[in-house]
Design a protein around this motif. Sequence first.
Motif, PDB file in Angstrom:
ATOM      1  N   ALA A   1       4.285  25.109  27.034  1.00  0.00           N
ATOM      2  CA  ALA A   1       5.665  25.570  26.891  1.00  0.00           C
ATOM      3  C   ALA A   1       6.249  25.202  25.529  1.00  0.00           C
ATOM      4  CB  ALA A   1       6.533  25.001  28.012  1.00  0.00           C
ATOM      5  N   THR A   2       6.044  23.962  25.086  1.00  0.00           N
ATOM      6  CA  THR A   2       6.623  23.558  23.801  1.00  0.00           C
ATOM      7  C   THR A   2       5.937  24.255  22.639  1.00  0.00           C
ATOM      8  OG1 THR A   2       7.466  21.669  22.547  1.00  0.00           O
ATOM      9  CG2 THR A   2       5.199  21.494  23.318  1.00  0.00           C
ATOM     10  N   ASP A   3       4.620  24.519  22.760  1.00  0.00           N
ATOM     11  CA  ASP A   3       3.925  25.258  21.708  1.00  0.00           C
ATOM     12  C   ASP A   3       4.360  26.716  21.659  1.00  0.00           C
ATOM     13  OD1 ASP A   3       2.520  23.018  20.931  1.00  0.00           O
ATOM     14  OD2 ASP A   3       0.727  23.518  22.086  1.00  0.00           O
ATOM     15  N   THR A   4       4.912  27.201  22.760  1.00  0.00           N
ATOM     16  CA  THR A   4       5.348  28.591  22.841  1.00  0.00           C
ATOM     17  C   THR A   4       6.803  28.759  22.452  1.00  0.00           C
ATOM     18  OG1 THR A   4       3.798  28.942  24.686  1.00  0.00           O
ATOM     19  CG2 THR A   4       5.522  30.599  24.365  1.00  0.00           C
ATOM     20  N   TYR A   5       7.664  27.857  22.941  1.00  0.00           N
ATOM     21  CA  TYR A   5       9.105  28.036  22.800  1.00  0.00           C
ATOM     22  C   TYR A   5       9.789  27.036  21.874  1.00  0.00           C
ATOM     23  CZ  TYR A   5       8.199  30.758  27.024  1.00  0.00           C
ATOM     24  OH  TYR A   5       7.688  31.657  27.937  1.00  0.00           O
ATOM     25  N   GLY A   6       9.083  25.973  21.464  1.00  0.00           N
ATOM     26  CA  GLY A   6       9.722  24.941  20.655  1.00  0.00           C
ATOM     27  C   GLY A   6      10.363  23.896  21.542  1.00  0.00           C
ATOM     28  N   PRO A   7      11.635  23.526  21.313  1.00  0.00           N
ATOM     29  CA  PRO A   7      12.304  22.574  22.197  1.00  0.00           C
ATOM     30  C   PRO A   7      12.418  23.176  23.597  1.00  0.00           C
ATOM     31  CG  PRO A   7      13.879  23.594  20.703  1.00  0.00           C
ATOM     32  CD  PRO A   7      12.524  23.990  20.229  1.00  0.00           C
TER      33      PRO A   7
ATOM     34  N   ASP B   1      12.966  39.598  30.017  1.00  0.00           N
ATOM     35  CA  ASP B   1      12.112  38.451  30.299  1.00  0.00           C
ATOM     36  C   ASP B   1      10.719  38.598  29.700  1.00  0.00           C
ATOM     37  OD1 ASP B   1      14.054  37.084  31.618  1.00  0.00           O
ATOM     38  OD2 ASP B   1      13.385  37.586  33.635  1.00  0.00           O
ATOM     39  N   ALA B   2      10.480  39.679  28.976  1.00  0.00           N
ATOM     40  CA  ALA B   2       9.202  39.822  28.277  1.00  0.00           C
ATOM     41  C   ALA B   2       8.990  38.625  27.365  1.00  0.00           C
ATOM     42  CB  ALA B   2       9.196  41.119  27.460  1.00  0.00           C
ATOM     43  N   SER B   3       7.836  38.012  27.448  1.00  0.00           N
ATOM     44  CA  SER B   3       7.440  36.793  26.735  1.00  0.00           C
ATOM     45  C   SER B   3       7.998  35.537  27.380  1.00  0.00           C
ATOM     46  CB  SER B   3       7.809  36.825  25.244  1.00  0.00           C
ATOM     47  OG  SER B   3       9.195  36.628  25.030  1.00  0.00           O
ATOM     48  N   GLY B   4       8.558  35.650  28.573  1.00  0.00           N
ATOM     49  CA  GLY B   4       9.110  34.483  29.257  1.00  0.00           C
ATOM     50  C   GLY B   4       8.300  34.028  30.461  1.00  0.00           C
ATOM     51  N   GLU B   5       7.070  34.500  30.585  1.00  0.00           N
ATOM     52  CA  GLU B   5       6.304  34.193  31.793  1.00  0.00           C
ATOM     53  C   GLU B   5       5.809  32.749  31.828  1.00  0.00           C
ATOM     54  OE1 GLU B   5       5.288  35.841  35.518  1.00  0.00           O
ATOM     55  OE2 GLU B   5       6.470  36.611  33.841  1.00  0.00           O
ATOM     56  N   ILE B   6       5.459  32.178  30.679  1.00  0.00           N
ATOM     57  CA  ILE B   6       5.084  30.765  30.650  1.00  0.00           C
ATOM     58  C   ILE B   6       6.262  29.916  31.103  1.00  0.00           C
ATOM     59  CG2 ILE B   6       4.555  28.819  29.116  1.00  0.00           C
ATOM     60  CD1 ILE B   6       2.116  30.426  29.712  1.00  0.00           C
ATOM     61  N   TRP B   7       7.452  30.266  30.640  1.00  0.00           N
ATOM     62  CA  TRP B   7       8.663  29.552  31.075  1.00  0.00           C
ATOM     63  C   TRP B   7       8.784  29.608  32.596  1.00  0.00           C
ATOM     64  CZ3 TRP B   7      12.047  27.248  27.488  1.00  0.00           C
ATOM     65  CH2 TRP B   7      13.215  26.721  28.027  1.00  0.00           C
TER      66      TRP B   7
ATOM     67  N   ALA C   1       6.417  30.158  34.801  1.00  0.00           N
ATOM     68  CA  ALA C   1       5.332  29.426  35.452  1.00  0.00           C
ATOM     69  C   ALA C   1       5.602  27.931  35.481  1.00  0.00           C
ATOM     70  CB  ALA C   1       4.010  29.709  34.743  1.00  0.00           C
ATOM     71  N   VAL C   2       6.079  27.387  34.360  1.00  0.00           N
ATOM     72  CA  VAL C   2       6.291  25.947  34.249  1.00  0.00           C
ATOM     73  C   VAL C   2       7.465  25.477  35.101  1.00  0.00           C
ATOM     74  CG1 VAL C   2       6.973  24.102  32.649  1.00  0.00           C
ATOM     75  CG2 VAL C   2       5.203  25.748  31.982  1.00  0.00           C
ATOM     76  N   TYR C   3       8.555  26.246  35.089  1.00  0.00           N
ATOM     77  CA  TYR C   3       9.773  25.773  35.755  1.00  0.00           C
ATOM     78  C   TYR C   3       9.952  26.274  37.184  1.00  0.00           C
ATOM     79  CZ  TYR C   3      11.120  24.013  31.201  1.00  0.00           C
ATOM     80  OH  TYR C   3      11.151  23.334  30.016  1.00  0.00           O
ATOM     81  N   TRP C   4       9.281  27.352  37.534  1.00  0.00           N
ATOM     82  CA  TRP C   4       9.472  27.894  38.875  1.00  0.00           C
ATOM     83  C   TRP C   4       8.182  27.873  39.694  1.00  0.00           C
ATOM     84  CZ3 TRP C   4       8.958  33.482  40.605  1.00  0.00           C
ATOM     85  CH2 TRP C   4       9.345  33.613  41.938  1.00  0.00           C
ATOM     86  N   GLU C   5       7.150  28.555  39.205  1.00  0.00           N
ATOM     87  CA  GLU C   5       5.927  28.675  39.996  1.00  0.00           C
ATOM     88  C   GLU C   5       5.195  27.338  40.133  1.00  0.00           C
ATOM     89  OE1 GLU C   5       5.106  33.360  38.941  1.00  0.00           O
ATOM     90  OE2 GLU C   5       4.432  31.777  37.580  1.00  0.00           O
ATOM     91  N   MET C   6       5.241  26.506  39.106  1.00  0.00           N
ATOM     92  CA  MET C   6       4.757  25.132  39.227  1.00  0.00           C
ATOM     93  C   MET C   6       5.951  24.265  39.653  1.00  0.00           C
ATOM     94  SD  MET C   6       2.288  25.194  35.860  1.00  0.00           S
ATOM     95  CE  MET C   6       1.522  23.609  35.986  1.00  0.00           C
ATOM     96  N   GLY C   7       6.912  24.099  38.780  1.00  0.00           N
ATOM     97  CA  GLY C   7       8.189  23.488  39.103  1.00  0.00           C
ATOM     98  C   GLY C   7       8.185  22.429  40.177  1.00  0.00           C
ATOM     99  N   ASN C   8       9.022  22.632  41.196  1.00  0.00           N
ATOM    100  CA  ASN C   8       9.141  21.659  42.276  1.00  0.00           C
ATOM    101  C   ASN C   8       7.908  21.625  43.167  1.00  0.00           C
ATOM    102  OD1 ASN C   8      11.671  20.365  41.886  1.00  0.00           O
ATOM    103  ND2 ASN C   8      12.720  22.233  42.524  1.00  0.00           N
TER     104      ASN C   8
END
Length: 516
Positions: free
Chosen positions: A136-142, A89-95, A97-104
Motif C-alpha cells: 500500500a505505501t509503495d503504491t499510494y505513499g502515506p 475507484d480505478a487504481s484503488g483495489e490495493i487500498w 484489499a488492505v483496508y476491507w478485504e483483509m482489514g478486520n
Amino acid sequence: MKKLDILICIGLIVMSSILFSSCNKYLDVNDNPNSPSVVEPNLYLSPMEANFAVSVQYDSRYLGKYVQNWCSSSASDTWDRHGYLSGSDASGEIWKAVYWEMGNNLTNMISQSKADSRWDLLGIGTTLRALGWQTATDTYGPIIMTQAFDASRTSFDYDSQKDVYAEVVRMCKESIGYLNRTDGQVSSSYAAVGDMIYKGDRIKWKKFTFGLLAINASHLSNKSYYKPEDVISYVDSAFTSNADNALVPFNGNVSTDTNFYGPMRDNLENFRPTQFLISLLDGTVFGIADPRLKVMVAPAPDGVYRGLIPTQGMGSLTTSQKPNNPWNENTAPTTATKGRFLYTNKASFPLMTYSELQLIKAEAALKANKASVALDAYKKAVTAHFDFVNQYADTPISASDRDTYLATVIPTDPAALTLSMVMLQKYIAQFGWGYHETWSDLRRYHYSSDVFTGFTLPSSDVLWPDNNGLPAQRFRPRYNSEYVWNKAALDKVKGFDKNYHTYEMWFTKTIDTELY
C-alpha cells in the motif's frame, strides 16, 4: 467484484460447516446462529490470499501501463499518459484489499491465533499485514496505519512512509519469531485448511517474510543509510529455489474462481505488449533473441512479435501486423480461447519469486562492490526464470536454447556485469505479475533510460495535462474511501492537488523528507 466477494464469503461458510463433525456443535459457540460470531482463524486465509492476488491483477490494468508491461490498443489512453480517473475507484483495489478485504478479517485472525497459541497462523497473519502495508505505501505513499481499524473513529490520519517502512520491518521480525515457535497449537495441517499459498508450511512463510524484508530494505537504495549487506543477508535467508515461490492458485471452473487474467474473465481484451518489452526479448537490447519471448508474449497474426508505443495505439499497422492481446487473440476471447503464460483460466498468480529475490541480491551486491556475489545471484536468477516460465509453457523452452541465450547474457567476468543488465533481467522476470516492484525500481532510478535501456516516457506534451510534464510516482488513495469520507486527513497530505500523483515518494528520495 462484489459478486466474487459474496461467493467467497458463501464458500467460507460452507467450508466451516464441512470442517466440523456436527453443525449443532459448531453453532453452539455463537450467540447468534444466523450470524456466526466466531470463525476458526485458519478459515480467514483463503479469501484474503485470493483477494490480495486479484487486487494486484485488478490494478495492474492501470499500473501495467505506467511501467510499460503493456499499453492500450487505442491512442491517447489515460493511463498510458500517466494520468488517472478522477471520481473513480480505478487504481484503488490495493487500498480496498488492505483496508476491507483483509482489514478486520486479518485483525480477527491475528487476535484469535494469539489467544489460541497458534503461533504459525499468528506469524502468517502478521506477515500478511506487513505485506499489505508495504504494498500500500509503495503504491499510494502515506497511508493510514496507526489509526486503521479503530472503530471509534470516523476520520483517519495518514502515517508517513518512513513510519510505515519501519513498521513493516518490526512486524516481519516479530512474525519470524512466531514462525520459529513449535509449541502451543502449532499445526501445519490446521493452517493448511485455509492456506492456498504454502499449505500451512511455516518454514516457507518464514522465507517469504525474509523476502519481504529484502524488498523493504532494497527500496532504500537512494538513502544514505541504505545497507546492501542487509539486503543480501535477508535474501540468503529467503527462497532457495522456485519451489519456494509464493503462488496463489485458481480453479478456473467458473468466472468467480478463475484467474482474473484468464479469457473467461475477459479483462485484457484491449491490452498489447509495448515496444520496450519486446526490445528486451527480441534481441534489440541483449543482442540475442530470448527464447522466453514465444512463451510470455503473443505475436501478431503475421507471426512477428511487435510492441506498441504507449499513447499511440495501433497506428497505421495493417490487420495482420497488429499485435495480439495476451490470449493470442485480436478480439474478444471465445469459449475456445485457451490463453497462454499467466493468462489462462487456471494459471497461478505469483506474489514473490526466487528469481526476483536473487536479482534484488545481485543489485545489492553490485552496490556493495561484491561483483562475484552479484554475478552468482544474477546467473541463478536468470536460469531459474527459464524454469519458472516453463511451468506456464505449452511448449517448454529446450535446455539447448536456454543455454545458448545464457552464454550471451551472463558474463564470465564478474566485472562485466552491469547494473543495467541486472535491472533489465529483473524487469523481464517480473513481467506480468510484479508490477509494484517494477514500479519501485523505475521510480528509484527515476525512469532512467541509462539503467532501463530503451525505456522512454511519453513526451511532456503527451503526458496527462495535470502532470505538469512529470511522470506518475504514486496512485491516488481509493476515491470512495478517502475523497468522499476522509477529506480533511487527505487534504493534510496534499491529496487534492491535481498533480499529487506526480509527487516523488519518500523512499526514492535521497533526502529523508516526506511530501508534507
